[in-house]
Write an enzyme that holds these catalytic residues in place. Structure first.
Site, PDB file in Angstrom:
ATOM      1  N   GLU A 127     -51.842  43.465  57.892  1.00 32.36           N
ATOM      2  CA  GLU A 127     -52.418  42.194  57.420  1.00 32.36           C
ATOM      3  C   GLU A 127     -51.565  41.628  56.270  1.00 32.36           C
ATOM      4  O   GLU A 127     -51.088  42.395  55.421  1.00 32.36           O
ATOM      5  CB  GLU A 127     -53.840  42.498  56.921  1.00 32.36           C
ATOM      6  CG  GLU A 127     -54.613  41.334  56.338  1.00 32.36           C
ATOM      7  CD  GLU A 127     -55.998  41.792  55.853  1.00 32.36           C
ATOM      8  OE1 GLU A 127     -56.261  43.018  55.810  1.00 32.36           O
ATOM      9  OE2 GLU A 127     -56.822  40.916  55.499  1.00 32.36           O
ATOM     10  N   LYS A 182     -58.515  35.142  60.600  1.00 31.84           N
ATOM     11  CA  LYS A 182     -59.571  36.103  60.245  1.00 31.84           C
ATOM     12  C   LYS A 182     -60.915  35.389  60.063  1.00 31.84           C
ATOM     13  O   LYS A 182     -61.033  34.487  59.238  1.00 31.84           O
ATOM     14  CB  LYS A 182     -59.167  36.820  58.952  1.00 31.84           C
ATOM     15  CG  LYS A 182     -60.051  37.985  58.554  1.00 31.84           C
ATOM     16  CD  LYS A 182     -59.455  38.698  57.318  1.00 31.84           C
ATOM     17  CE  LYS A 182     -60.240  39.939  56.907  1.00 31.84           C
ATOM     18  NZ  LYS A 182     -59.580  40.632  55.764  1.00 31.84           N
ATOM     19  N   VAL A 239     -59.019  49.400  52.426  1.00 33.46           N
ATOM     20  CA  VAL A 239     -59.147  49.943  51.063  1.00 33.46           C
ATOM     21  C   VAL A 239     -60.065  51.164  51.112  1.00 33.46           C
ATOM     22  O   VAL A 239     -60.793  51.369  52.077  1.00 33.46           O
ATOM     23  CB  VAL A 239     -59.695  48.870  50.089  1.00 33.46           C
ATOM     24  CG1 VAL A 239     -58.727  47.696  49.997  1.00 33.46           C
ATOM     25  CG2 VAL A 239     -61.075  48.387  50.519  1.00 33.46           C
ATOM     26  N   CYS A 266     -58.779  43.549  59.745  1.00 29.73           N
ATOM     27  CA  CYS A 266     -59.477  44.340  58.711  1.00 29.73           C
ATOM     28  C   CYS A 266     -61.003  44.233  58.784  1.00 29.73           C
ATOM     29  O   CYS A 266     -61.614  44.795  59.686  1.00 29.73           O
ATOM     30  CB  CYS A 266     -58.931  43.949  57.341  1.00 29.73           C
ATOM     31  SG  CYS A 266     -59.244  45.204  56.053  1.00 29.73           S
ATOM     32  N   MET A 279     -63.117  53.673  50.935  1.00 26.89           N
ATOM     33  CA  MET A 279     -64.560  53.484  51.048  1.00 26.89           C
ATOM     34  C   MET A 279     -65.285  54.542  50.221  1.00 26.89           C
ATOM     35  O   MET A 279     -64.780  55.639  50.013  1.00 26.89           O
ATOM     36  CB  MET A 279     -65.011  53.630  52.509  1.00 26.89           C
ATOM     37  CG  MET A 279     -64.333  52.699  53.494  1.00 26.89           C
ATOM     38  SD  MET A 279     -64.724  50.949  53.229  1.00 26.89           S
ATOM     39  CE  MET A 279     -66.496  50.957  53.477  1.00 26.89           C
TER      40      MET A 279
END
Lengths: 289, 289
Positions: free
Chosen positions: B47, B118, B178, B151, B180
């Site tokens: 991305e 997106k 990212v 994403c 979690m």
């Protein structure tokens, strides 16, 4: 202040035997009592756990069925629930008039709370059962909102999402999972993966109770588990072959609270219903599948 | 006879640096060439891989944006695709007039095939980008039908399902995952779990290409992977920190063929659209979320 209390939940994984309703319910009652002794208040049982799963004819299924009002399995579960102050979610073979359903009963200390009828039938179930006709009900209890799915229902993200959109804090899943193709070593069973993903992307607790054993040549995979609202197992996966309890304390208030990810994101609000409608609602483009 | 041929796919996991467009595209071209040398024909990039991810202002984002017709990143990717006969799916920072989008370009040997924008923006992306306005397109290629998600889109089972309902054989996922909350040891990353469940329950191949490194304090988790139509990783998960290629040969015809589970079940046909419509289409009951 956040509500600190949690509810202790058990999945009572065991091995029903086809046709032995008395014996199966007896086995379930022993495990329910054991779970209650350990402090559990919500107990989930497997799919079709009073009748067994691998039916050979519609007539055999009919002979093993019971209706909610007069069924002896349900009466026995309700009696123990009343005695011990329990909530029980149990898969059973339901008759309503002449029709049969692969159903789950939700029972509380005061009796039957409601019924869920499996909406997505798997394989030969289509020979014995009607498809569910009660939608995706969410049952209100003193400890929170309870949704129910049964086995193959879990393969439909739509079903989990609809329960979440109605505010379910926990989804109880009576199931009879069968082996899937090409399961690699070191990975959770795909049925477990689906529970984890659904719990995470909807911020719901999932308590899935499978059966074990082989019935008329059909093996089942056990691996019952309880998944928290983050999507991670907090109890189980259980043995692939042995009966037993899978038990965890879950704070259902966190499931509801933690749907808010950050300043901008809340997964239910972020849904692009402006884009989903046409495809997910009713229209399926013919020919692609 | 079943179509035996597969297509070799690579995810080119690397570490873009914020603002260094020239350098980032150069890094991606090296990995694409390496993938092509090994026989890959479809290459997925992360991305926003030309611009970097952690933007500080709308003006910074605007300065890093390019439009599809004149963008230099796209021209360079298209040039290599033409030279080597490749298909490339790359996340980039798109400008369309004054508006910005977190987009992915789909490029083939003959040039740009299409753009995906997106649809579900994550966190501060809402400060810089418009939400996608191109729906969930499926791009036709000589080797099959290609869908794209980016994403956080992957947190929406609706998005995967809509691509499947349109017949996508593979979903390419440029991503910047990212960390979690509460990731336990010994479990796949939740982002991987979601790809596996979506691939399985829709019978689609998923090729997800993440970035690595820490940018302006934000770490990313790598673990790019390629999942087959059964839902199991056939390449990766890659390193959580190092760049590199993740490569597998996938038979996309199997993805389409194996949606048929047995005599009675085909997951797309089994959908109870008679029950889903009201809840999934447009109506969201206010107050529950």
């Amino acid at each position: 202040m956040a509500q600190a209390a949690g509810i202790q939940i058990s999945c009572a994984q065991f091995e029903p035997r086809i046709g032995e309703v008395e014996r199966n319910v007896e086995a379930s009652l022993k495990l329910i009592a054991e779970a209650a002794d350990s402090g559990s208040r919500l107990i989930v049982l497997p799919e079709l756990c009073n009748s067994g799963y691998v039916l050979e004819s519609r007539e055999e299924a009919y002979a093993l069925s019971e209706d909610v009002a007069t069924g002896s399995s349900i009466a026995r579960w309700a009696s123990l629930a009343a005695e011990r102050g329990l909530y029980i979610v149990a898969g059973f073979l339901e008759r309503d008039g002449i029709k049969l359903y692969n159903s789950a009963i939700v029972i509380g200390p005061d009796g039957v709370i409601g019924t869920y009828r499996k909406n997505h039938l798997w394989a030969d179930e289509a020979l014995y059962f009607e498809r569910g006709d009660l939608g995706f009900p969410v049952f209100h209890t003193p400890f929170g909102r309870v949704g129910v799915l049964i086995c193959y229902d879990g393969w439909f993200p739509e079903a989990w999402r609809i329960l979440a959109l109605q505010g379910a804090d926990i989804v109880c899943v009576p199931t009879n999972w069968v082996p899937m193709a090409e399961q690699p070593a070191g990975m959770p069973a795909m049925a477990n993966v689906l529970c984890m993903g659904a719990a995470h992307s909807n911020s719901m607790v999932v308590a899935a109770c499978d059966r074990v054993g082989t019935e008329r040549g059909q093996p089942f995979i056990g691996q019952s588990l309880i998944v928290d609202h983050n999507g991670w197992p907090v109890a189980g996966p259980a043995s692939a072959s042995e009966p037993g309890l899978v038990t965890a304390i879950c704070d259902l208030s966190q499931a509801r609270r933690k749907r808010n990810w950050n300043d901008f994101n809340q997964v239910m609000r972020d849904r692009r219903t402006d884009l989903y409608g046409e495809m997910l609602g009713t229209a399926v483009r013919p020919g692609w599948y």
